[in-house]
Design an enzyme around this catalytic site. Structure first.
Site, PDB file in Angstrom:
ATOM      1  N   GLN A 258       0.918  -1.296   0.083  1.00 44.99           N
ATOM      2  CA  GLN A 258       0.040   0.050  -0.084  1.00 44.99           C
ATOM      3  C   GLN A 258       0.881   1.325  -0.134  1.00 44.99           C
ATOM      4  O   GLN A 258       0.545   2.290  -0.637  1.00 44.99           O
ATOM      5  CB  GLN A 258      -1.003  -0.054   1.158  1.00 44.99           C
ATOM      6  CG  GLN A 258      -2.018   0.683   0.975  1.00 44.99           C
ATOM      7  CD  GLN A 258      -3.010   0.349  -0.047  1.00 44.99           C
ATOM      8  OE1 GLN A 258      -3.263  -0.721  -0.121  1.00 44.99           O
ATOM      9  NE2 GLN A 258      -3.421   1.113  -0.942  1.00 44.99           N
ATOM     10  N   HIS A 261       1.994   2.934  -3.136  1.00 47.38           N
ATOM     11  CA  HIS A 261       1.075   3.916  -4.052  1.00 47.38           C
ATOM     12  C   HIS A 261       1.850   5.153  -4.292  1.00 47.38           C
ATOM     13  O   HIS A 261       1.733   5.700  -5.443  1.00 47.38           O
ATOM     14  CB  HIS A 261      -0.181   3.752  -3.553  1.00 47.38           C
ATOM     15  CG  HIS A 261      -1.010   2.593  -4.212  1.00 47.38           C
ATOM     16  ND1 HIS A 261      -1.136   2.405  -5.551  1.00 47.38           N
ATOM     17  CD2 HIS A 261      -1.537   1.399  -3.613  1.00 47.38           C
ATOM     18  CE1 HIS A 261      -2.103   1.462  -5.728  1.00 47.38           C
ATOM     19  NE2 HIS A 261      -2.314   0.648  -4.582  1.00 47.38           N
ATOM     20  N   GLU A 325     -10.290   1.843   3.402  1.00 47.33           N
ATOM     21  CA  GLU A 325     -10.356   1.573   2.037  1.00 47.33           C
ATOM     22  C   GLU A 325     -10.252  -0.085   1.801  1.00 47.33           C
ATOM     23  O   GLU A 325     -11.184  -0.629   1.431  1.00 47.33           O
ATOM     24  CB  GLU A 325      -9.611   2.390   1.189  1.00 47.33           C
ATOM     25  CG  GLU A 325      -9.642   1.932  -0.222  1.00 47.33           C
ATOM     26  CD  GLU A 325      -8.616   2.617  -1.142  1.00 47.33           C
ATOM     27  OE1 GLU A 325      -8.637   2.624  -2.150  1.00 47.33           O
ATOM     28  OE2 GLU A 325      -7.654   2.926  -0.558  1.00 47.33           O
ATOM     29  N   HIS A 326      -9.102  -0.519   2.469  1.00 49.65           N
ATOM     30  CA  HIS A 326      -8.772  -1.750   2.286  1.00 49.65           C
ATOM     31  C   HIS A 326      -8.624  -2.178   3.803  1.00 49.65           C
ATOM     32  O   HIS A 326      -7.975  -1.646   4.706  1.00 49.65           O
ATOM     33  CB  HIS A 326      -7.574  -2.114   1.604  1.00 49.65           C
ATOM     34  CG  HIS A 326      -7.460  -1.615   0.144  1.00 49.65           C
ATOM     35  ND1 HIS A 326      -6.858  -0.575  -0.111  1.00 49.65           N
ATOM     36  CD2 HIS A 326      -8.125  -2.133  -0.747  1.00 49.65           C
ATOM     37  CE1 HIS A 326      -7.098  -0.250  -1.436  1.00 49.65           C
ATOM     38  NE2 HIS A 326      -7.776  -1.320  -1.873  1.00 49.65           N
ATOM     39  N   ASP A 359      -6.756  -5.882  -5.763  1.00 49.31           N
ATOM     40  CA  ASP A 359      -6.309  -4.668  -6.573  1.00 49.31           C
ATOM     41  C   ASP A 359      -6.392  -5.312  -8.225  1.00 49.31           C
ATOM     42  O   ASP A 359      -6.545  -4.331  -9.156  1.00 49.31           O
ATOM     43  CB  ASP A 359      -4.929  -4.179  -6.353  1.00 49.31           C
ATOM     44  CG  ASP A 359      -5.052  -3.045  -5.318  1.00 49.31           C
ATOM     45  OD1 ASP A 359      -5.906  -2.482  -5.043  1.00 49.31           O
ATOM     46  OD2 ASP A 359      -3.851  -2.737  -5.039  1.00 49.31           O
ATOM     47  N   HIS A 418     -54.339  16.635  -4.862  1.00 50.01           N
ATOM     48  CA  HIS A 418     -53.794  15.426  -4.620  1.00 50.01           C
ATOM     49  C   HIS A 418     -54.966  14.390  -4.325  1.00 50.01           C
ATOM     50  O   HIS A 418     -54.980  13.580  -5.055  1.00 50.01           O
ATOM     51  CB  HIS A 418     -52.810  15.137  -3.483  1.00 50.01           C
ATOM     52  CG  HIS A 418     -51.556  15.497  -3.874  1.00 50.01           C
ATOM     53  ND1 HIS A 418     -51.165  17.061  -4.251  1.00 50.01           N
ATOM     54  CD2 HIS A 418     -50.134  15.167  -4.191  1.00 50.01           C
ATOM     55  CE1 HIS A 418     -50.006  17.094  -4.617  1.00 50.01           C
ATOM     56  NE2 HIS A 418     -49.241  15.886  -4.482  1.00 50.01           N
TER      57      HIS A 418
END
Length: 436
Positions: A258, A261, A325-326, A359, A418
């Site tokens: 990670q 990245h 996220e993960h 991924d 209505h």
């Protein structure tokens, strides 16, 4: 990586610890708003200027066509094509299962309601460039868009220094049947898809992750235009929960995967003992220096940390506050913890399930909510590319059954027109002039 003991952290300290990617002085917002305004006003001309300014390339045109993509893709090796095709097939299989028609429901006799899916007509896909080229992101966005049946798919990706794109991006375009990719990156690409330019079609919804500038552009666009976004997906992150059954070398590898990245990525370890933290740090030290992106990974780890808890339950409490996220459960005891997961983008279970498989090729989507947005957002799916329209049909029996309740509800709200729209249908129809 800094190390914290969970029991020593106050609620305020935890809240501060889980916060990330903030822009307190609005510096990023100010820059992005200027870019958006410039693209809105000057269209293609602004995109050419930004390519020269940010990407360091002077473009002759803003796109690559099918012939150029085919030429680039021809340089991809047979082994690489096979790997991309494996990912393509698995992602297709997983996402095709999401196309399910819903049953019609008779809520009461003569009253039938149901929903039907319709594709979003025009979608924009942003494929990041930056320090890493991500053909996998192209697969993750393009496949569900195709499955959903979107009529027009606009793709933007930053140009390389030679004014072209990576060959793998080109090959994925061929797999997806996409004939044109626009050479635009960053917040300017988001603005172009949101407002449209001379070359780029205005889209209805924008998809794709990016850096803080891309994420900020998406959030501004969502609040100021009719263009929707998938989610505020910014710099990537992972949280690993590990106990004594974890393998330190695996945990270290996942944290480094990670961290490479980008320098603004975060890799968090939450473990149930100091010895696990020590073993993992030793493995990180051993593994990091052989990585080609070692310097990037080291900077990301400087902004990451370890939290030591007494139990897996405490670890899960912290994870739910972080909303990663993960999320990797590096434990053989993961079956006891999955029900406790409240906030996470995508979850990886056990010691043999690295985040890398998600991924690339397991089939699940890797475009996921970051920065705690997993509290409210799901990852990209076929659902992200469709709208669900409700339908209803009332029979003569149905109007008699439901009509009185609607009349009462409309009257108590003071909406007499209505009420009348129902009442008039409950009376015998007035014959047309000349009818008997």
């Amino acid at each position: 990586m800094k190390v914290y003991n969970y029991s020593d952290l106050s609620k305020e300290a935890i809240a501060k610890l889980v916060q990330r990617n903030i822009d307190p002085a609005n510096e990023i917002r100010t820059i992005v708003k200027e870019v958006i305004a410039n693209v809105q006003q000057h269209g293609d001309s602004a995109l050419f200027d930004y390519a020269e300014k940010f990407d360091k390339v002077k473009l002759n045109k803003l796109y690559l066509d099918k012939d150029e993509l085919t030429e680039l893709a021809s340089t991809v090796s047979a082994e690489q094509k096979s790997a991309l095709e494996t990912a393509y097939n698995n992602i297709c299989k997983f996402h095709l299962a999401q196309l399910k028609a819903e049953d019609k429901v008779e809520t009461m006799a003569g009253v039938t309601c149901w929903r039907e899916m319709r594709p979003i007509e025009k979608v924009g896909l942003y494929i990041p460039g930056g320090t890493a080229v991500l053909p996998s992101t192209f697969l993750m966005l393009g496949i569900p868009a195709r499955i959903a049946g979107c009529r027009e798919i606009v793709v933007c990706s930053p140009p390389q220094k030679n004014g072209k794109l990576n060959a793998f991006i080109a090959y994925v375009a061929l797999l997806l049947g996409i004939d044109k990719i626009f050479l635009a990156g960053g917040s300017q690409a988001i603005a172009a898809m949101a407002y449209g330019t001379e070359s780029i079609t205005k889209v209805d919804k924008i998809f794709g992750p990016g850096n803080q500038f891309v994420t900020k552009a998406k959030t501004i666009i969502q609040s100021t235009t009719t263009t929707a976004i998938d989610m505020p997906a910014g710099p990537s992150e992972v949280l690993v929960i590990a106990d004594e059954t974890a393998k330190a070398e695996y945990v270290a590898a996942d944290l480094l995967a990670q961290a490479e990245h980008g320098i603004d990525s975060q890799s968090i370890l939450v473990c149930t003992g100091q010895h696990i933290a020590d073993a993992t740090l030793a493995e990180i030290e051993r593994q990091v220096n052989v990585l080609p992106r070692a310097e990037i990974a080291k900077q990301a780890l400087d902004n990451s940390y370890i939290v030591i808890t007494k139990t897996l339950d405490e670890a899960m409490q912290f994870s739910n506050q972080y909303a990663p996220e993960h999320l990797i459960l590096a434990t053989t005891n993961w079956p006891l913890q999955t029900a406790n997961i409240l906030n996470a983008g995508s979850v990886f279970l056990g010691n043999l399930t690295p985040e890398s498989v998600g991924d690339y090729a397991s089939g699940t989507n890797h475009t996921l909510p970051t920065s705690s947005y997993a509290r409210a957002y799901s990852g990209v799916s076929v659902d992200s590319f469709v709208k669900k329209i409700t339908f209803q049909h009332i029979t003569p029996e149905g109007i008699k059954n439901i009509g009185p309740s609607v009349e009462v509800l409309a009257e108590l709200e003071g909406l007499h027109a209505h009420k009348n729209a129902v009442s008039i249908r409950m009376k015998p129809p007035t014959p047309l002039k000349g009818e008997k």
